[in-house]
Write an enzyme that holds these catalytic residues in place. Structure first.
Site, PDB file in Angstrom:
ATOM      1  N   VAL A   1      -7.835  16.783 -28.792  1.00  0.00           N
ATOM      2  CA  VAL A   1      -8.804  17.620 -29.503  1.00  0.00           C
ATOM      3  C   VAL A   1      -9.633  16.821 -30.493  1.00  0.00           C
ATOM      4  O   VAL A   1     -10.629  17.307 -30.997  1.00  0.00           O
ATOM      5  CB  VAL A   1      -8.134  18.796 -30.236  1.00  0.00           C
ATOM      6  CG1 VAL A   1      -7.597  19.824 -29.279  1.00  0.00           C
ATOM      7  CG2 VAL A   1      -7.052  18.334 -31.187  1.00  0.00           C
TER       8      VAL A   1
ATOM      9  N   ALA B   1     -10.186  12.691 -32.701  1.00  0.00           N
ATOM     10  CA  ALA B   1      -9.726  11.338 -32.941  1.00  0.00           C
ATOM     11  C   ALA B   1      -9.629  11.128 -34.436  1.00  0.00           C
ATOM     12  O   ALA B   1     -10.596  11.345 -35.164  1.00  0.00           O
ATOM     13  CB  ALA B   1     -10.697  10.345 -32.323  1.00  0.00           C
ATOM     14  N   GLY B   2      -8.453  10.786 -34.916  1.00  0.00           N
ATOM     15  CA  GLY B   2      -8.272  10.492 -36.327  1.00  0.00           C
ATOM     16  C   GLY B   2      -8.368   8.994 -36.533  1.00  0.00           C
ATOM     17  O   GLY B   2      -8.560   8.242 -35.570  1.00  0.00           O
ATOM     18  N   GLU B   3      -8.218   8.562 -37.758  1.00  0.00           N
ATOM     19  CA  GLU B   3      -8.324   7.134 -38.041  1.00  0.00           C
ATOM     20  C   GLU B   3      -7.192   6.376 -37.383  1.00  0.00           C
ATOM     21  O   GLU B   3      -7.341   5.257 -36.918  1.00  0.00           O
ATOM     22  CB  GLU B   3      -8.283   6.906 -39.557  1.00  0.00           C
ATOM     23  CG  GLU B   3      -8.641   5.473 -39.922  1.00  0.00           C
ATOM     24  CD  GLU B   3      -7.789   4.909 -41.045  1.00  0.00           C
ATOM     25  OE1 GLU B   3      -7.012   5.664 -41.641  1.00  0.00           O
ATOM     26  OE2 GLU B   3      -7.901   3.701 -41.289  1.00  0.00           O
TER      27      GLU B   3
ATOM     28  N   GLY C   1      -5.276   7.410 -34.708  1.00  0.00           N
ATOM     29  CA  GLY C   1      -5.061   7.613 -33.277  1.00  0.00           C
ATOM     30  C   GLY C   1      -5.539   8.990 -32.878  1.00  0.00           C
ATOM     31  O   GLY C   1      -6.071   9.746 -33.699  1.00  0.00           O
ATOM     32  N   GLU C   2      -5.300   9.312 -31.596  1.00  0.00           N
ATOM     33  CA  GLU C   2      -5.777  10.594 -31.082  1.00  0.00           C
ATOM     34  C   GLU C   2      -5.062  11.772 -31.738  1.00  0.00           C
ATOM     35  O   GLU C   2      -3.924  11.652 -32.168  1.00  0.00           O
ATOM     36  CB  GLU C   2      -5.521  10.699 -29.582  1.00  0.00           C
ATOM     37  CG  GLU C   2      -6.650  10.182 -28.717  1.00  0.00           C
ATOM     38  CD  GLU C   2      -6.641   8.682 -28.611  1.00  0.00           C
ATOM     39  OE1 GLU C   2      -5.531   8.123 -28.554  1.00  0.00           O
ATOM     40  OE2 GLU C   2      -7.729   8.066 -28.641  1.00  0.00           O
ATOM     41  N   VAL C   3      -5.763  12.909 -31.746  1.00  0.00           N
ATOM     42  CA  VAL C   3      -5.138  14.166 -32.173  1.00  0.00           C
ATOM     43  C   VAL C   3      -5.078  15.043 -30.921  1.00  0.00           C
ATOM     44  O   VAL C   3      -6.072  15.187 -30.212  1.00  0.00           O
ATOM     45  CB  VAL C   3      -5.971  14.860 -33.264  1.00  0.00           C
ATOM     46  CG1 VAL C   3      -5.272  16.131 -33.734  1.00  0.00           C
ATOM     47  CG2 VAL C   3      -6.187  13.922 -34.448  1.00  0.00           C
TER      48      VAL C   3
ATOM     49  N   LYS D   1      -0.813  14.623 -34.301  1.00  0.00           N
ATOM     50  CA  LYS D   1      -1.568  13.429 -34.687  1.00  0.00           C
ATOM     51  C   LYS D   1      -0.718  12.234 -34.345  1.00  0.00           C
ATOM     52  O   LYS D   1       0.476  12.209 -34.686  1.00  0.00           O
ATOM     53  CB  LYS D   1      -1.801  13.422 -36.196  1.00  0.00           C
ATOM     54  CG  LYS D   1      -2.944  14.274 -36.658  1.00  0.00           C
ATOM     55  CD  LYS D   1      -3.194  13.999 -38.119  1.00  0.00           C
ATOM     56  CE  LYS D   1      -4.424  14.698 -38.596  1.00  0.00           C
ATOM     57  NZ  LYS D   1      -4.803  14.277 -39.934  1.00  0.00           N
TER      58      LYS D   1
ATOM     59  N   ASP E   1     -10.998  14.173 -51.632  1.00  0.00           N
ATOM     60  CA  ASP E   1     -11.896  14.081 -50.466  1.00  0.00           C
ATOM     61  C   ASP E   1     -12.134  15.474 -49.889  1.00  0.00           C
ATOM     62  O   ASP E   1     -12.130  15.653 -48.673  1.00  0.00           O
ATOM     63  CB  ASP E   1     -11.274  13.144 -49.419  1.00  0.00           C
ATOM     64  CG  ASP E   1     -12.300  12.690 -48.387  1.00  0.00           C
ATOM     65  OD1 ASP E   1     -13.510  12.912 -48.597  1.00  0.00           O
ATOM     66  OD2 ASP E   1     -11.883  12.113 -47.363  1.00  0.00           O
TER      67      ASP E   1
HETATM   68  P1  AMP Z   1      -8.104  14.040 -38.833  1.00  0.00           P
HETATM   69  O1  AMP Z   1      -7.457  12.757 -38.476  1.00  0.00           O
HETATM   70  O2  AMP Z   1      -7.224  14.948 -39.617  1.00  0.00           O
HETATM   71  O3  AMP Z   1      -9.470  13.852 -39.470  1.00  0.00           O
HETATM   72  O4  AMP Z   1      -8.348  14.803 -37.431  1.00  0.00           O
HETATM   73  C1  AMP Z   1      -9.337  14.410 -36.504  1.00  0.00           C
HETATM   74  C2  AMP Z   1      -9.840  15.609 -35.716  1.00  0.00           C
HETATM   75  O5  AMP Z   1      -8.769  16.197 -35.018  1.00  0.00           O
HETATM   76  C3  AMP Z   1     -10.389  16.715 -36.612  1.00  0.00           C
HETATM   77  O6  AMP Z   1     -11.751  16.526 -36.884  1.00  0.00           O
HETATM   78  C4  AMP Z   1     -10.155  17.957 -35.767  1.00  0.00           C
HETATM   79  O7  AMP Z   1     -11.195  18.113 -34.839  1.00  0.00           O
HETATM   80  C5  AMP Z   1      -8.881  17.622 -35.022  1.00  0.00           C
HETATM   81  N1  AMP Z   1      -7.712  18.195 -35.711  1.00  0.00           N
HETATM   82  C6  AMP Z   1      -6.961  17.618 -36.684  1.00  0.00           C
HETATM   83  N2  AMP Z   1      -5.977  18.433 -37.072  1.00  0.00           N
HETATM   84  C7  AMP Z   1      -6.091  19.564 -36.336  1.00  0.00           C
HETATM   85  C8  AMP Z   1      -5.368  20.798 -36.298  1.00  0.00           C
HETATM   86  N3  AMP Z   1      -4.339  21.029 -37.104  1.00  0.00           N
HETATM   87  N4  AMP Z   1      -5.781  21.735 -35.419  1.00  0.00           N
HETATM   88  C9  AMP Z   1      -6.846  21.509 -34.621  1.00  0.00           C
HETATM   89  N5  AMP Z   1      -7.563  20.367 -34.621  1.00  0.00           N
HETATM   90  C10 AMP Z   1      -7.202  19.409 -35.475  1.00  0.00           C
END
Ligand code: AMP
Length: 883
Positions: free
Chosen positions: A575, A577-579, A581-583, A601, A694
């Site tokens: 869904v 990509a975080g810093e 790795g994939e989410v 995550k 942030d």
């Molecule tokens: P983050 O590393 O938290 O910035 O997450 C990266 C992306 O993953 C976010 O912009 C969301 O699109 C998706 N994401 C993160 N956490 C969730 C969650 N709890 N439910 C749905 N999508 C999420």
């Protein structure tokens, strides 16, 4: 030709010599009684065996004389004769009964001859073929009846049809007698030629005409054989092999192998070379690897890190792994290390040339053998030198953890505890330290006691309360790790009567407290709105614990986050990509709990220890929060890779993208509802003493019910993973557009700087995801803010909301509202729809009127507003304040 026998007394056929077919001398039968009437001359064959034939054909070759060519016989001469048959199981002698014969047909000539010249006559042979009806006896007779013709029977041939033996598709099909019916096809199974085989028996069909039709399936040359011309399989010659059945040719044996015999399916490895059971026959034979090189050790207290270089010779394979053997040595001998010793990542099947060995005894000598292994090591009878040895002496170390803590006695206000010595004291134990905490929400109410013996009586405890205890031992090397927390309760010392009195007293005190509180609320006007302050005042406020204060960050994770087995998770889709790795989106199934949709995550491979710590610090922080507007942590996966953080799943993803996707789609009440959710979440964080640093729409997640939850927690790092963050002159990373000026300039982060960011989030929401300050540079943003400019109201934004934003962007942080005030103000606005009708496009004086009359009702907000507005000097970027 069946032998024709004279037909006894009624026979007038005579056997004569003449020239038959192909002008060869032959014998044949003739009759020519054309002058006398009523001829009935019979000629019969001998008994002909049927030999299993189903359909029998009779071919007659004969000559017949034209009656017109014989003068004066026109009334008596005939130009036909009759063919008869009779079924019989065997020979019945020369006599026969014509009544038993059945007529097949009357035979007439296609050609006839008019001229008989025995010496040099030209024969015109007629050929007629008739089929016998289906027979059941073992054989038959044929008979010919002459009724006055001049006929010579030259040949009589009885035959049947069959499909002759053949080889097709490397399968042999035997000669097969054709079936009885004209349309019948006989299914005939084939047999593979030598050296061939078939998974399924090949088949062909034999037609009634004796032709092979419709081949089904075929054979292939088996392992050790290849196909050769002439529909056959030829054995592979020595030095070559063929591993599998099929059309492929034999191949030369792989390196380090040979075949001495023909028809080899797999070549034999040369001496000292092997083939692993999983190696295909086409792989070269290989041998065990040589020893690991340059084995070195580094000792850290009671841990040892071993590192080495891969063997010079891998044995011709790519599956080299390492196994480490540990021995503890005294002056005289070495013994295998016990089970207490830990190997990280493991003891055998190591892929990387390093291992950490922990939980060794302090001040002890060890010998470690690192053995290189590959897929054929277990097969080798003569193992080459494939191991390296290193000897190590461990340093002094703190004592190991105490595992058994027991309650020995309890006298209401005291508890007596005992415990055993650590399994590895690693020296003389100087004393023990005991931490005793009253069990409340975070167990901060703690006392620390020191004792030399392994028992203690802790006095002055509260009766009927639960306490948690942890103990650690100390040697000259320092403290060991704390034991796991154990919980013991003191017994209640109150008698039944006393308890009742206490409860009664408690209730009275509670009623008085409530009365005082109600009066206070009434005076402040807050009582009129559903007792909000009532619940707020009575709620217990927890405090956030910075995971950095833990010596071991891993301990912080396990303190605040539940470890989840990876088998409880089912990953469904990516869904984001975080810093780190994939989410992913996935499902969490915990025993006896309903399935929940979760976000997973992951920490991508190749991370450093610091990255792992930073990644998990988010879970350590998130795990401390429990609020409907803060993203909920389900747990972590740290025991397996990849390391994961599991949170509740938010169907609509991050707020900024969600707003942009639904530009202008929500009612003001919906947007304000979402905004309120963020304010509630932020108030909770502020109450916990947590500063987010942030807060931005991109760090807020939205679920399927439009509930917004604050997310993206980290330590002071916070901003490292935010693409909006830039480095300031202080060297820290800051998302300029969202950050209060004092935080940018002096790194002064407070809940008030979070309030500034909240104002920006409000603006982002009201403009449906517009970028704050559009494409201005960060420097221009900083300068404009410094000069007193502020973002203008987004299109259709109620002035009251824009005013609230401006309040959040007060230069002096003490002039900004708190989250509690913001929340109360938003609630008031939601209850005063008229105040939200005024936008920058509404008539200004009308607008001010509505605003002023609305504001007057906001009893406790008035106080804050009159206080802060005396300091207001802000103006927006597009219009100057008229005050
Ligand atoms: P983050 O590393 O938290 O910035 O997450 C990266 C992306 O993953 C976010 O912009 C969301 O699109 C998706 N994401 C993160 N956490 C969730 C969650 N709890 N439910 C749905 N999508 C999420």
């Amino acid at each position: 030709m069946p032998r024709l026998l004279p037909a006894g007394k009624i026979a007038n056929w005579e056997e004569i010599s003449g020239i038959g077919a192909e002008r060869m001398p032959d014998r044949f039968y003739q009759v020519c009684n054309v002058i006398r009437e009523s001829q009935n001359n019979w000629l019969r064959t001998h008994w002909v065996p049927r030999n299993g034939a189903q359909r029998i054909y009779v071919e007659l070759k004969f000559t017949l004389r034209d009656c017109n060519s014989i003068p004066g016989v026109s009334h008596t001469c005939k130009e036909t004769f009759n063919l008869f048959y009779h079924e019989a199981n065997g020979e019945s002698g020369p006599d026969f009964d014509v009544a038993k014969f059945t007529k097949i047909d009357t035979i007439a000539a296609d050609e006839s001859f008019t001229h008989v010249d025995v010496g040099d006559r030209v024969l015109k042979l007629n050929t007629e073929v008739r089929e016998l009806p289906s027979l059941s006896a073992r054989g038959f007779y044929l008979a010919f009846q002459d009724v006055g013709a001049c006929v010579a029977l030259v040949t009589v041939r009885a035959y049947y049809k069959r499909c002759s033996a053949t080889v097709r598709g490397l399968a042999m099909f035997p000669a097969t007698v054709a079936g009885a019916a004209s349309s019948s096809l006989l299914v005939v199974p084939g047999t593979c030629v030598p050296g061939a085989h078939a998974a399924e028996v090949p088949r062909m069909h034999c037609s009634s005409d004796g032709e092979w039709l419709v081949p089904i399936g075929q054979c292939t040359c088996r392992a050790g054989y290849q196909q050769a011309p002439g529909n056959r399989c030829r054995a592979c010659r020595p030095g070559t092999y063929k591993a599998e059945a099929g059309a492929q040719p034999c191949e030369v044996c792989p390196v380090h192998s040979s075949s001495l015999k023909e028809a080899t399916a797999s070549c034999t490895c040369h001496a000292a070379f092997y083939r692993a059971s999983t190696d295909p026959p086409s792989y070269p034979c290989s041998r065990p690897p040589s020893a690991p090189r340059n084995l070195i050790s580094s000792v850290n207290e009671t841990s040892v890190i071993l590192e080495w270089n891969p063997p010079r010779n891998s044995g011709g394979r790519e599956d080299v792994t390492y196994q480490v053997l540990c021995q503890q040595c005294s002056a005289s001998s070495c013994e295998p290390c016990g089970h207490a010793v830990h190997f990280l990542p493991r003891q055998d099947r190591l892929k990387a040339p390093t291992v950490t060995i922990a939980h060794l005894n302090a001040h002890s000598n060890y010998s470690f053998t690192v053995e290189a292994l590959n897929g054929v090591s277990s097969l080798a009878t003569k193992v080459p030198q494939s191991s390296a040895i290193v000897n190590v002496t461990t340093n002094q170390a703190a004592p190991s953890e105490i595992t058994a803590v027991q309650k020995e006695g309890d006298s209401g206000d005291s508890l007596t505890l005992t415990w055993s010595q650590p399994t590895q004291p690693n020296g003389v134990i100087l004393d023990y330290e005991l931490s005793c905490c009253l069990k409340d929400l975070r167990e901060h109410n703690c006392t620390f006691l020191k004792v030399k013996s392994r028992s203690i009586t802790v006095k002055g405890l509260r009766p009927g309360a639960v306490y948690s205890f942890q103990i650690r031992a100390r040697t000259v090397a320092g403290y060991g790790a704390y034991s796991a927390r154990v919980y013991f309760s003191t017994t209640s010392t109150l008698s039944g009567e006393m308890k009742e009195i206490t409860i009664l007293g408690g209730c009275i005190a509670m009623v008085i407290l409530l009365l005082v509180f109600f009066i206070a609320c009434f005076i402040s006007g807050g009582f009129s709105h559903k007792g909000v302050c009532f619940t707020v005042k009575l709620r217990r406020i927890k405090t956030y614990v910075d995971p950095h204060t833990y010596e071991d960050p891993a301990q912080a994770v396990h303190e605040f986050a539940k470890e989840i087995g990876v088998s409880c998770l089912a990953i469904q889709s990516v869904v984001g990509a975080g810093e780190f790795g994939e989410v992913y989106r996935g499902v969490l199934r915990l025993t006896e709990q309903p399935e929940v949709l979760v976000a997973i995550k992951t920490l991508k491979a190749g991370y450093s220890e610091k990255q792992r710590r930073d990644f998990l610090s988010e879970a350590s922080i998130m795990g401390q929060f429990e609020h409907p507007n803060i993203i909920r942590l389900e747990g972590v996966v740290t025991k397996t890779t990849p390391v994961m953080i599991i949170t509740e799943f938010m169907e609509n993803g991050s707020l900024d993208a969600f707003l942009r996707k639904n530009d202008g789609q929500f009612t003001l009440t919906q947007v304000m509802g979402m905004l309120r959710g963020i304010a509630v979440g932020m108030k909770y964080l502020a109450d916990m003493n947590y500063i987010h640093r942030d807060l931005a729409a991109r760090n807020v997640l939205v679920n399927g019910n439009l509930v917004c939850k604050v997310s993206d927690f980290g330590l002071s790092r916070g901003l490292e993973d935010d693409p909006q963050a830039v480095y300031t002159t202080h060297g820290s990373k800051i998302p300029i557009r969202w950050t209060a000026p004092e935080a940018i300039a002096f790194h002064k982060f407070t809940s008030a700087s979070d309030v500034w960011s909240f104002g920006i989030v409000m603006w982002e929401m009201m403009s449906y995801g517009e970028r704050p300050y559009w494409n201005m540079t960060n420097q221009d943003v900083i300068q404009s803010i410094e000069e007193g400019y502020r973002l203008p109201a987004p299109i259709d934004c109620p002035l009251a909301l824009h005013q609230l934003m401006l309040d959040c962007w007060q230069k002096e942080r003490s002039d900004r509202p708190t989250f509690a005030q913001l929340l109360a103000y938003l609630d008031k606005l939601l209850q005063t729809p008229a105040a939200l009708k005024v936008t920058s496009s509404t008539n200004a004086s009308e607008a001010m009127g509505v605003l002023v009359s609305s504001v007057k009702q906001w009893v406790f907000l008035e106080l804050w507003r009159t206080h802060t507005h005396t300091h207001t000097h802000t103006h927006t970027l597009t219009y100057t304040d008229t005050h």
